[in-house]
Write a protein that holds these residues in place. Sequence first.
Motif, PDB file in Angstrom:
ATOM      1  N   ILE A   2     -10.921  -8.497  34.048  1.00 18.31           N
ATOM      2  CA  ILE A   2     -10.807  -8.418  35.502  1.00 18.31           C
ATOM      3  C   ILE A   2     -12.223  -8.436  36.088  1.00 18.31           C
ATOM      4  O   ILE A   2     -13.043  -7.587  35.751  1.00 18.31           O
ATOM      5  N   ARG A   5     -14.942  -8.834  41.661  1.00 17.16           N
ATOM      6  CA  ARG A   5     -14.249  -9.174  42.924  1.00 17.16           C
ATOM      7  C   ARG A   5     -12.761  -8.860  42.831  1.00 17.16           C
ATOM      8  O   ARG A   5     -12.167  -8.381  43.779  1.00 17.16           O
ATOM      9  N   GLU A   6     -12.161  -9.142  41.679  1.00 17.18           N
ATOM     10  CA  GLU A   6     -10.748  -8.826  41.498  1.00 17.18           C
ATOM     11  C   GLU A   6     -10.511  -7.314  41.561  1.00 17.18           C
ATOM     12  O   GLU A   6      -9.536  -6.864  42.170  1.00 17.18           O
ATOM     13  N   VAL A 120      -4.712 -15.874  44.332  1.00 21.76           N
ATOM     14  CA  VAL A 120      -5.818 -15.083  43.778  1.00 21.76           C
ATOM     15  C   VAL A 120      -5.404 -13.607  43.673  1.00 21.76           C
ATOM     16  O   VAL A 120      -5.644 -12.955  42.652  1.00 21.76           O
ATOM     17  N   ALA A 124      -4.887 -11.464  40.176  1.00 18.71           N
ATOM     18  CA  ALA A 124      -5.616 -10.213  39.979  1.00 18.71           C
ATOM     19  C   ALA A 124      -4.655  -9.055  39.749  1.00 18.71           C
ATOM     20  O   ALA A 124      -4.854  -8.225  38.845  1.00 18.71           O
ATOM     21  N   LYS A 127      -3.084  -9.171  36.282  1.00 18.16           N
ATOM     22  CA  LYS A 127      -4.014  -8.657  35.269  1.00 18.16           C
ATOM     23  C   LYS A 127      -4.052  -7.134  35.291  1.00 18.16           C
ATOM     24  O   LYS A 127      -4.026  -6.483  34.242  1.00 18.16           O
ATOM     25  N   TYR A 128      -4.140  -6.567  36.486  1.00 18.87           N
ATOM     26  CA  TYR A 128      -4.231  -5.115  36.605  1.00 18.87           C
ATOM     27  C   TYR A 128      -2.950  -4.428  36.122  1.00 18.87           C
ATOM     28  O   TYR A 128      -3.004  -3.470  35.346  1.00 18.87           O
TER      29      TYR A 128
END
Length: 141
Positions: A2, A5-6, A120, A124, A127-128
């Motif tokens: 990650i 920015r993410e 985007v 993100a 992923k989190y």
Amino acid sequence: MISKREKELIAEMWESLTPVAEYIGSEALLRMFASYPGTKTYFSHLDISPNSAHLLSHGKKIVLAIAEGAKDISQLTVTLAPLQTLHAYQLRIDPTNFKLFSHCMLVTLACYLGEDFTPVAHAAMDKYLSAFAAVLAEKYR
């Protein structure tokens, strides 16, 4: 991985969602129960009907834990340590359910945020939430 920015985007999104935590969380739980009925077995002692106090309360707890973890993703394992122990040793939740819930949360966020849930932001958040689910499942190894 990650990106910085993410991480910032994820933290901003969860901060903005905390005022509606109980609604977002309960909606994601209902979505999970409808899509994966076997997950309801862990809640058999609670009223998990739409808008019930138990469902809203648990949904809020989940969203607040996710938001807390988003504040410093690099410390996610430390932040979630008490929840890891609770879910693995006391509640004995099947760790697959964390992945199922993560998917249901993504769908709920897409519905709630609409156009603000950009590709985007979606990537993100995916992923989190995957990292969040993986950390919760670590105690099972």
